[in-house]
Scaffold this active site. Structure first.
Site, PDB file in Angstrom:
ATOM      1  N   GLU B  51      30.741   3.878   6.318  1.00 17.38           N
ATOM      2  CA  GLU B  51      31.839   4.339   5.459  1.00 17.38           C
ATOM      3  C   GLU B  51      32.779   3.174   5.132  1.00 17.38           C
ATOM      4  O   GLU B  51      33.218   3.014   3.994  1.00 17.38           O
ATOM      5  CB  GLU B  51      32.620   5.467   6.152  1.00 17.38           C
ATOM      6  CG  GLU B  51      33.729   6.044   5.267  1.00 17.38           C
ATOM      7  CD  GLU B  51      34.658   7.008   6.015  1.00 17.38           C
ATOM      8  OE1 GLU B  51      34.425   7.266   7.212  1.00 17.38           O
ATOM      9  OE2 GLU B  51      35.627   7.475   5.393  1.00 17.38           O
ATOM     10  N   ASP B  55      33.276   1.888   1.282  1.00 15.34           N
ATOM     11  CA  ASP B  55      34.572   1.805   0.602  1.00 15.34           C
ATOM     12  C   ASP B  55      34.654   0.564  -0.287  1.00 15.34           C
ATOM     13  O   ASP B  55      35.075   0.634  -1.441  1.00 15.34           O
ATOM     14  CB  ASP B  55      35.663   1.799   1.684  1.00 15.34           C
ATOM     15  CG  ASP B  55      36.963   1.175   1.225  1.00 15.34           C
ATOM     16  OD1 ASP B  55      37.762   1.890   0.629  1.00 15.34           O
ATOM     17  OD2 ASP B  55      37.164  -0.037   1.470  1.00 15.34           O
ATOM     18  N   GLU B 123      33.767  11.533   3.228  1.00 17.10           N
ATOM     19  CA  GLU B 123      33.453  10.479   4.204  1.00 17.10           C
ATOM     20  C   GLU B 123      31.971  10.137   4.201  1.00 17.10           C
ATOM     21  O   GLU B 123      31.578   8.966   4.218  1.00 17.10           O
ATOM     22  CB  GLU B 123      33.878  10.926   5.608  1.00 17.10           C
ATOM     23  CG  GLU B 123      35.391  10.983   5.792  1.00 17.10           C
ATOM     24  CD  GLU B 123      35.818  11.642   7.107  1.00 17.10           C
ATOM     25  OE1 GLU B 123      37.008  11.530   7.444  1.00 17.10           O
ATOM     26  OE2 GLU B 123      34.974  12.267   7.788  1.00 17.10           O
ATOM     27  N   GLU B 126      30.788   8.349   1.065  1.00 20.63           N
ATOM     28  CA  GLU B 126      31.143   6.934   1.105  1.00 20.63           C
ATOM     29  C   GLU B 126      30.185   6.173   2.034  1.00 20.63           C
ATOM     30  O   GLU B 126      29.742   5.061   1.727  1.00 20.63           O
ATOM     31  CB  GLU B 126      32.598   6.780   1.575  1.00 20.63           C
ATOM     32  CG  GLU B 126      33.220   5.464   1.178  1.00 20.63           C
ATOM     33  CD  GLU B 126      34.748   5.506   1.210  1.00 20.63           C
ATOM     34  OE1 GLU B 126      35.317   6.049   2.180  1.00 20.63           O
ATOM     35  OE2 GLU B 126      35.380   4.979   0.263  1.00 20.63           O
TER      36      GLU B 126
END
Lengths: 240, 240
Positions: B51, B55, B123, B126
């Protein structure tokens, strides 16, 4: 300045960054020139679009650096380390390390204002990261920035608070039984990219306070906490 | 669940994302499985590191999408469009579009809490972006996300406020001679990634106020402004 001279300059920069100049054709020279032409120069095209791209490139390259250099580091620590390795402060240092002022074109007003110099160094370094990515891809950005990050990451990790003055202040104030520091923050300038866009103040009962500024709320609060920590250190030295 | 079945599941996901399953070896299956294993499951390794990577991948891929799709867009608009195309809300929608709940492993507590579902979708989407990048690189992420972004970007650009309720509210209040809305914001949870980490309130004299929550101050303030705009719309409908 004649165009041929400018190309010659940019070729030197490209070589200093560790790259092969054979890759440079007209489009690549133009891209480097764009990155190093600050908006304040009044020239076009200027650095802003490459700075916007460079911001995202920097973040991904830093994430990859951390994953490779510190594979065991928990995510919370990765996140705070990355924040330091992509900060405006770090970018301004990078600009200084590569003597970016040798290659840039900025306006007369900006060049007369020494306090603007760090901001311009950061902005154009970020734009240059965008340009290197455009020309030669993420691997080349990675190879260029890794030695700079190694030095910075070692310094950050040697600091018990990892450059996080808010944590340091909170730990100190709780240790003294003073409770939690209180922050308030306001946006004092609407200009995105203004390094003093936010002003934060921090207070601790009975009578401690300090102020800080930054391009983000987080940065302004960190600066305020750092200022208060500096006051505390100075006064404990006075007493000693 | 047997490992062979899990691999079979992940192969299907990989194909649904438009990719060639011949690329999948043991390491790639493990990477996809890691992305789709939520921390709440108690299993290891879980999604957090991917994650964190995702990002940064998302931000760069979105920047490239905007540069290609809207080459003439000024940087200020690029920046606000990018913020929408990488938001938690957008990620949760992506998770819904790819029916990510089919492939994830989450804890019993998390699966019993419907309000947590959007957060987990965001979450794990990502993290999946991080995994696709690890396995097949940025181009593949770009090819996957571009159609989703096209739809979202068109919707954002059709809204005169570009999803920016703070601007909409400010424009309205100044038009009414009420001055500027005042925001205050506090951090109500220390947990990074908590979608209600910040609480913001907005007030407008003489007696208007609303509250909002978000994972960032910006988001909480936007939600508060959106809530106040909704109140104003409702009361103007009542009067009509």
């Amino acid at each position: 300045m004649q165009e041929a001279n400018r190309d010659q300059q940019l070729r030197l920069l490209w070589i200093e960054l560790g790259n092969n100049p054979e890759r440079l054709q007209r489009a690549e020279f133009d891209c480097l020139n764009e990155a190093l032409t600050h908006t304040s120069s009044g020239l076009n095209p200027h650095h802003e679009q490459l700075e916007f791209l460079g911001d995202a490139v920097l973040r991904l390259a830093a994430s990859e650096f951390i994953a490779t250099a510190y594979p065991q580091m928990p995510v919370g620590e990765r996140s705070s380390l990355r924040a330091q390795l992509v900060s405006d402060r770090w970018l301004a240092q990078l600009g200084e390390a590569i003597a970016i002022a040798q290659w840039w074109r900025i306006g007369p007003k900006a060049s007369g204002d020494p306090s603007a110099a760090a901001t311009i160094r950061a902005e154009l370094s970020e734009a240059l990261i965008g340009a290197v990515y455009r020309i030669a891809g993420l691997q080349t950005v990675q190879a260029w920035l890794t030695p700079h990050w190694q030095t910075s990451a070692e310094a950050v990790l040697a600091d018990p608070y990892r450059g996080n003055s808010k944590s340091a202040l909170q730990e100190w104030s709780q240790g003294q039984g003073l409770g939690l520091p209180r922050y308030s923050c306001s946006e004092v300038s609407q200009s995105h990219g203004d390094p003093k866009r936010f002003q934060a103040s921090v207070t601790l009962p009975p009578d401690l306070s300090a102020a800080g500024w930054g391009g983000s709320r987080r940065e302004a609060e960190q600066q305020a906490a750092e200022a208060l920590m500096a006051q505390l250190k100075a006064s404990s030295t006075d007493r000693a």
